[in-house]
Design a protein around this motif. Sequence first.
Motif, PDB file in Angstrom:
ATOM      1  N   HIS A  42       0.854  -1.190   0.000  1.00 44.78           N
ATOM      2  CA  HIS A  42       0.000   0.000   0.000  1.00 44.78           C
ATOM      3  C   HIS A  42       0.890   1.241   0.000  1.00 44.78           C
ATOM      4  CE1 HIS A  42       0.529   1.061   4.293  1.00 44.78           C
ATOM      5  NE2 HIS A  42       0.433  -0.224   4.574  1.00 44.78           N
ATOM      6  N   VAL A  43       0.273   2.422  -0.165  1.00 46.32           N
ATOM      7  CA  VAL A  43       1.065   3.618  -0.466  1.00 46.32           C
ATOM      8  C   VAL A  43       1.095   4.646   0.661  1.00 46.32           C
ATOM      9  CG1 VAL A  43       0.676   3.369  -2.940  1.00 46.32           C
ATOM     10  CG2 VAL A  43      -0.893   4.771  -1.587  1.00 46.32           C
ATOM     11  N   SER A  76       3.923   2.790   2.294  1.00 45.26           N
ATOM     12  CA  SER A  76       4.566   3.961   1.688  1.00 45.26           C
ATOM     13  C   SER A  76       5.143   3.679   0.303  1.00 45.26           C
ATOM     14  CB  SER A  76       5.666   4.490   2.623  1.00 45.26           C
ATOM     15  OG  SER A  76       5.136   4.787   3.896  1.00 45.26           O
ATOM     16  N   ALA A  77       4.468   2.838  -0.473  1.00 44.80           N
ATOM     17  CA  ALA A  77       4.883   2.500  -1.843  1.00 44.80           C
ATOM     18  C   ALA A  77       6.293   1.925  -1.895  1.00 44.80           C
ATOM     19  CB  ALA A  77       4.765   3.718  -2.760  1.00 44.80           C
ATOM     20  N   GLN A  78       6.721   1.239  -0.827  1.00 44.61           N
ATOM     21  CA  GLN A  78       8.055   0.639  -0.801  1.00 44.61           C
ATOM     22  C   GLN A  78       8.209  -0.426  -1.881  1.00 44.61           C
ATOM     23  OE1 GLN A  78       8.600  -0.909   3.154  1.00 44.61           O
ATOM     24  NE2 GLN A  78       8.693   1.113   4.111  1.00 44.61           N
ATOM     25  N   ASP A  81       3.719   1.345  -6.434  1.00 44.47           N
ATOM     26  CA  ASP A  81       2.669   2.337  -6.190  1.00 44.47           C
ATOM     27  C   ASP A  81       1.352   1.847  -6.784  1.00 44.47           C
ATOM     28  OD1 ASP A  81       2.523   3.000  -8.963  1.00 44.47           O
ATOM     29  OD2 ASP A  81       4.081   4.512  -8.735  1.00 44.47           O
ATOM     30  N   ASP A  82       0.283   2.580  -6.500  1.00 41.40           N
ATOM     31  CA  ASP A  82      -1.047   2.122  -6.887  1.00 41.40           C
ATOM     32  C   ASP A  82      -1.286   2.164  -8.390  1.00 41.40           C
ATOM     33  OD1 ASP A  82      -1.809   1.451  -4.358  1.00 41.40           O
ATOM     34  OD2 ASP A  82      -3.073   3.205  -4.004  1.00 41.40           O
ATOM     35  N   ASP A  83      -0.500   2.936  -9.130  1.00 40.74           N
ATOM     36  CA  ASP A  83      -0.664   2.969 -10.579  1.00 40.74           C
ATOM     37  C   ASP A  83      -0.165   1.683 -11.244  1.00 40.74           C
ATOM     38  OD1 ASP A  83      -1.840   5.531 -10.786  1.00 40.74           O
ATOM     39  OD2 ASP A  83       0.132   6.469 -10.526  1.00 40.74           O
ATOM     40  N   LYS A 103      -8.376   4.702  -8.612  1.00 39.85           N
ATOM     41  CA  LYS A 103      -7.481   3.852  -9.396  1.00 39.85           C
ATOM     42  C   LYS A 103      -8.233   2.760 -10.159  1.00 39.85           C
ATOM     43  CE  LYS A 103      -3.936   6.133  -7.915  1.00 39.85           C
ATOM     44  NZ  LYS A 103      -3.216   7.056  -8.824  1.00 39.85           N
TER      45      LYS A 103
END
Length: 340
Positions: A42-43, A76-78, A81-83, A103
């Motif tokens: 998750h981001v 934290s998009a480690q 990312d959601d895209d 999204k």
Amino acid sequence: MKKIVLALVLATFALVGCGGEKDTIAGASGDNKKVYEVKFAHVVSENTPKGKAANFFAKRVEELTDGQIKVHVFPSAQLVDDDKVFQELKRNNVQLAAPSFSKFTPFAKEFNLWDVPFLFRDTEHLHNVMDGEVGKILRDVISSKGYIALDYWDAGFKQFSTNKKPIVLPSDAEGQKMRIMSSKVLEEQTKAIKAIPQVLPFGEVYSALQTGVVDAAENPLSNLYNSKFYEVQSSITISNHGYLGYLVVASEKFWNTLPQDLQEKFTIAMREATIYEREESAKEEKVLLERLKANDKTSTKVYELDAAQKQQWQDAMIAIYPKFYDLVGKELIEKTINTK
């Protein structure tokens, strides 16, 4: 006790809506020696309601399955990312994610429903929609695209903020440059109040507000406060005009490897995490509102709508609902409105 009963009842309902019969025929019970590894991407940060709920789920599902399912959370998009997370779910490189509703709209136009302004009367109505017929219809849409749609998590209702004239009535927004996410619904909402829609990535919003590229924005209090938009906005209106949320989705390839008993435990843990996430989101919203009101460093004036002011907003927004019928579906909007 009431929460436990609710969790178990809704867990059963959620399981029925998680992808259809083909997803639950992998086996009657799990192999006690097999461990299933899950990457949950998750981001947001770990200290947000979504971050806390992801960690809650990881712990709970391991408990319920006696360690057969181990969830590794990447905040934290480690990881991704959601895209890009949807293609990683398809490839089973990621097994679990919680993207924001926006999204999903490129491949599921029905998800524009969540952007329709003043559609949800209050939080109770919102959750009844999510956990009822409309929520199941939308989960089924996502499941038909090759994902396992699990449950809805809260980000919060959206509020207007501006560094110009406070937006208390629809007419106050006229001429103001309003930052929005890319959404046909939000574009129509903005035009309806004669504001000027400006689509910008979230990461650019602070500087755009600071430099006057845009005058106003709409965000849940968590986004507004944690991104320090109060430093560059002179007023906030608690309008609750729209909503932001997340749908937790799993990789279909991963899901089909799980025996039925583990699918059931996975779903129960997810429903418990959902209840926890929604409670945390509500608590955070109350805390942040008090901080914005009491803390001098925010330098913002907080406006709250009375019944007459809110009615003006509702009248203005309901008038544009027909513009969304082709995009979202008239029947879906009406089912949402009629949900008790």
